[in-house]
Design a protein around this motif. Structure first.
Motif, PDB file in Angstrom:
ATOM      1  N   ILE A   1      50.027  17.800  57.045  1.00  0.00           N
ATOM      2  CA  ILE A   1      48.800  17.198  57.595  1.00  0.00           C
ATOM      3  C   ILE A   1      48.619  17.611  59.057  1.00  0.00           C
ATOM      4  N   GLU A   2      49.699  17.578  59.806  1.00  0.00           N
ATOM      5  CA  GLU A   2      49.602  17.967  61.222  1.00  0.00           C
ATOM      6  C   GLU A   2      49.069  19.392  61.376  1.00  0.00           C
TER       7      GLU A   2
ATOM      8  N   THR B   1      53.092   7.311  55.106  1.00  0.00           N
ATOM      9  CA  THR B   1      53.150   8.493  55.975  1.00  0.00           C
ATOM     10  C   THR B   1      51.833   8.713  56.707  1.00  0.00           C
ATOM     11  N   ILE B   2      50.738   8.543  55.986  1.00  0.00           N
ATOM     12  CA  ILE B   2      49.442   8.928  56.557  1.00  0.00           C
ATOM     13  C   ILE B   2      48.822   7.840  57.422  1.00  0.00           C
TER      14      ILE B   2
ATOM     15  N   THR C   1      44.188  13.535  49.663  1.00  0.00           N
ATOM     16  CA  THR C   1      45.485  13.521  48.988  1.00  0.00           C
ATOM     17  C   THR C   1      45.318  12.749  47.696  1.00  0.00           C
TER      18      THR C   1
ATOM     19  N   LEU D   1      54.936  16.078  53.868  1.00  0.00           N
ATOM     20  CA  LEU D   1      53.539  15.644  53.946  1.00  0.00           C
ATOM     21  C   LEU D   1      53.075  15.569  55.403  1.00  0.00           C
ATOM     22  N   ARG D   2      53.902  14.960  56.249  1.00  0.00           N
ATOM     23  CA  ARG D   2      53.498  14.795  57.646  1.00  0.00           C
ATOM     24  C   ARG D   2      53.254  16.163  58.309  1.00  0.00           C
ATOM     25  N   SER D   3      54.176  17.103  58.118  1.00  0.00           N
ATOM     26  CA  SER D   3      54.007  18.435  58.721  1.00  0.00           C
ATOM     27  C   SER D   3      52.754  19.122  58.194  1.00  0.00           C
TER      28      SER D   3
ATOM     29  N   LYS E   1      58.126  12.473  52.701  1.00  0.00           N
ATOM     30  CA  LYS E   1      57.460  12.056  53.938  1.00  0.00           C
ATOM     31  C   LYS E   1      57.300  13.223  54.933  1.00  0.00           C
ATOM     32  N   ASP E   2      58.408  13.918  55.219  1.00  0.00           N
ATOM     33  CA  ASP E   2      58.368  14.954  56.254  1.00  0.00           C
ATOM     34  C   ASP E   2      57.491  16.137  55.864  1.00  0.00           C
TER      35      ASP E   2
ATOM     36  N   THR F   1      52.977   8.299  50.304  1.00  0.00           N
ATOM     37  CA  THR F   1      51.747   8.867  50.875  1.00  0.00           C
ATOM     38  C   THR F   1      51.099   7.920  51.890  1.00  0.00           C
TER      39      THR F   1
ATOM     40  N   MET G   1      48.955   8.139  61.090  1.00  0.00           N
ATOM     41  CA  MET G   1      48.338   9.351  61.640  1.00  0.00           C
ATOM     42  C   MET G   1      46.820   9.231  61.776  1.00  0.00           C
TER      43      MET G   1
END
Lengths: 122, 122, 122
Positions: C64-65, C91-92, C76, C60-62, C57-58, C88, C95
């Motif tokens: 994407i940011e 997490t997305i 993705t 992927l999140r970083s 999760k983390d 996936t 956002m």
């Protein structure tokens, strides 16, 4: 994910009328029948329990909370329409870890042409 | 649910261009036409009102809030794409008691093969 | 929306096994191939970058940011199932400014008849 030695399955029918006995629950037994065939074909062991409850948010929520520990699979049938007493989806959605939208989607799109009412199921 | 003596229907077209008069609203009148046929076939009484408003979140939200008391059915058309001004879905979703995903789903899947743009409608 | 001079595209494959090298990533290269054909047919300029990351999760999140500034399109692939490491979608989704449900819907319904597993993809 590993396959449990015995799948413990709960089938919950939501129906005010069936729970009062005004009406015979047909979909619960039908779900049991389909699952029996499925498990036999997989050659997996299983036990199936069935319940009929009224269309009540609190009753359903408590039942799911308690059953989550004792069952591997919980199926519900009924209460997915748009009437004021159709509370199944609204009750269960916030309790899910992961929602799988594809199954209901498939049912709606597949049957929606012949039976437009299927499109109203949630 | 009982059927009202007269169905009071509101059709709201969201379109910046149509609301400025740059462009004739085609989908609002088309929705009215389809509803007219539907109600006639059901033999139900109805009254239909139509409005064209710009793609503005606040305008739409106020209109729906006020209209909820005076109408039995509200239809919107337009503003369901993914452009920055397409705010219909984002505005209305939080106002719903129950969402019926199946109708838009059906439209997207049914027409998506010939018209891939349909898949972008929300 | 205007078309950028060059579309900067990022393709992220999520897979614990592929990121450890236990397994060759097939879907990332396949996505690149399809996009290459698409952009060529449109006669649009593009650059494509690919990455393989674990189902975290983390991470992927970083990613994407940080990437949101430097890419016009992010794809993705992987991590959309219902296993505990399939993060996936979870997490997305939070956002996104606008979710487009129709594309996954279409894939599920279109392929669900032959491949029921497709219905479990989220």
């Amino acid at each position: 994910m590993s396959i449990p030695a015995i799948f413990r399955v709960l089938i919950v029918t939501l129906s005010d009328r069936a729970s009062r006995g005004d009406y015979r629950d047909l979909s619960g037994p039908r779900a049991e029948e389909r699952l029996t065939v499925f498990f036999a074909l997989q050659n997996w062991k299983y036990s199936i329990e069935r319940m009929v409850i009224p269309d009540e948010k609190d009753t359903l929520r408590s039942l799911i909370e308690e059953s989550a520990r004792n069952f591997d699979l919980i199926f519900t049938t009924g209460g997915t329409g748009i009437g004021p007493r159709d509370v199944t989806v609204d009750t269960i959605k916030p309790m899910l870890d992961k929602e799988i939208p594809g199954i209901m989607e498939y049912i709606r799109v597949r049957y929606g042409t012949e039976k437009p009412n299927a499109l109203l199921s949630r």
